[in-house]
Design an enzyme around this catalytic site. Sequence first.
Site, PDB file in Angstrom:
ATOM      1  N   LYS A 171       6.360 -21.566  -1.673  1.00 27.87           N
ATOM      2  CA  LYS A 171       6.707 -21.601  -0.246  1.00 27.87           C
ATOM      3  C   LYS A 171       5.948 -20.496   0.492  1.00 27.87           C
ATOM      4  CE  LYS A 171      10.012 -19.492   2.028  1.00 27.87           C
ATOM      5  NZ  LYS A 171       9.412 -19.187   3.365  1.00 27.87           N
TER       6      LYS A 171
ATOM      7  N   GLU B 105       8.414  -7.960  -5.295  1.00 25.58           N
ATOM      8  CA  GLU B 105       7.459  -6.961  -4.805  1.00 25.58           C
ATOM      9  C   GLU B 105       7.837  -6.692  -3.365  1.00 25.58           C
ATOM     10  OE1 GLU B 105       5.088  -5.150  -2.833  1.00 25.58           O
ATOM     11  OE2 GLU B 105       3.719  -6.862  -2.872  1.00 25.58           O
TER      12      GLU B 105
ATOM     13  N   CYS C 127       1.897  -3.618   2.368  1.00 24.43           N
ATOM     14  CA  CYS C 127       2.991  -2.896   1.705  1.00 24.43           C
ATOM     15  C   CYS C 127       2.517  -1.575   1.120  1.00 24.43           C
ATOM     16  CB  CYS C 127       3.627  -3.771   0.623  1.00 24.43           C
ATOM     17  SG  CYS C 127       2.454  -4.380  -0.604  1.00 24.43           S
TER      18      CYS C 127
ATOM     19  N   GLU D 278       9.756   2.172   6.966  1.00 21.08           N
ATOM     20  CA  GLU D 278       8.466   1.493   6.859  1.00 21.08           C
ATOM     21  C   GLU D 278       8.153   0.796   8.171  1.00 21.08           C
ATOM     22  OE1 GLU D 278       6.172  -1.606   3.868  1.00 21.08           O
ATOM     23  OE2 GLU D 278       8.308  -1.916   4.251  1.00 21.08           O
TER      24      GLU D 278
END
Length: 478
Positions: free
Chosen positions: A171, A244, A278, A375
């Site tokens: 997906k 992750e 990331c 973040e």
Amino acid sequence: MNFDSDYRMLIGGELVTGSATLDVVNPANEEVIASVPDATQDDLDKAIAAARTAFPAWAATPIAERKAKLAALGQAIMANADPLMRLLTKEQGKPHAESQGEVMGAGYWLMAASQLDLPVTVNEDSDDRYSETRHVPLGVVGAIAPWNFPMILAMFKVGPALLAGNTMVLKPSPFTPLSTLKFGELAAQLLPPGVLNIVTGSDDLGPWMTSHPGFDKISFTGSTATGKRVMQSAAPTLKRVTLELGGNDAAIVMPDVDVEKVAEELFWAAFRNNGQICIATKRMYVHKDIYDQLRDALVAYAKTVKVGDGSEQGTHIGPINNKQQYARVLELIQDAKDKGYKFLVGGEKADVPGYFVPVTILDNPPEDARIVQEEQFGPVLPLLKFDDVDDVVARANATDYGLGGSVWGNDEDKAFEIAQRIASGTVWVNETQHLSPMAAFGGMKQSGVGVEGGVEGLLEYTNAQTIVRKKRKEAVAA
């Protein structure tokens, strides 16, 4: 193959439209550029059933043949790099050069992954018995890829999962499904039906997948907050998970660096792909002896960088990919303004269509500032001073994240020693964001569970099976 229209899901080797659609927006101008299928639960059930049906034959296919199929798929991506690159820029926003690099990297990743082997460990070979541990596929994998690098991060999952003998339902993000669906058309020509299925959909599709009893594993790349929900959803059926997740990567810049030489590289460590990585540098700790010099060099370079439509020549940084993330970045900038932190460059919302945020650098905000602790996943970077190594290592590690980090210094041995003290899954010395299909990549703490890449990442898609054979005494004597 038309790359500009006709976006269909891949289920059981067939390209299907589905009964509903969702729109895809170009983040550079907020215009709808395409409609893609919005999968129903029935569509998902069919994709899982197709993967389940294909699994026995694919698992029994000799690994050499599986390797050849993956290599051919990687070559097909590379052969179609130009149209895929242009499509990726339209849906994701990144400049053409970066899209080209991602598409070529996706092809390379599949080809490199096809060179890996599943190890067999002989535990005992004595007069009494023979024992070996081998690695067998899990079954059907559900893979959920993100919007920042939709092509290559999907291949992080497709390569090892299929090589290990699993089948998959993939997906893509609803923000960036187009290039993945066209990849599906290539896969339909090269893989047996049902081995790889691709479904697209809105916010309900991900939770349907993570809770579905038909999956043996979920591999997810995305935020830590969503990763926690994925793990919770997978728990009732004890699905295997690879997660992750987010990072708040610290760069530590030692006083012996050549500022003029590293300033540009440090800039792109934070701002490549508009900071939507990331493992981008999210906090930059600079030794007080060179702080002013590096600060000025970064600001001067930032003023040379063009922010704009990724399809336009000369653009270095495109828009934020989607409206939700755009609002999140603007919120963090506004918080910094409200707190009175000093902006060296940027900080003002661009008054143009599209999700554009100018390159923004802050001057030594406090350690407890949101822009330091959270973040940002956008083009906003706090610079922070330090003068003691032990202190800066403690500050770098004082986070729930542990994905990546970097140390910069001319004394490579000293920098390497400091790098070993950073509590992150990957730490670079004098570079950043270099990943290899031959090396494990994963996070510590709340940056993830499991790894991708290398033999370790391949084994994430297997069960270890130990076979023990008792030797008959007469056979031994013979």
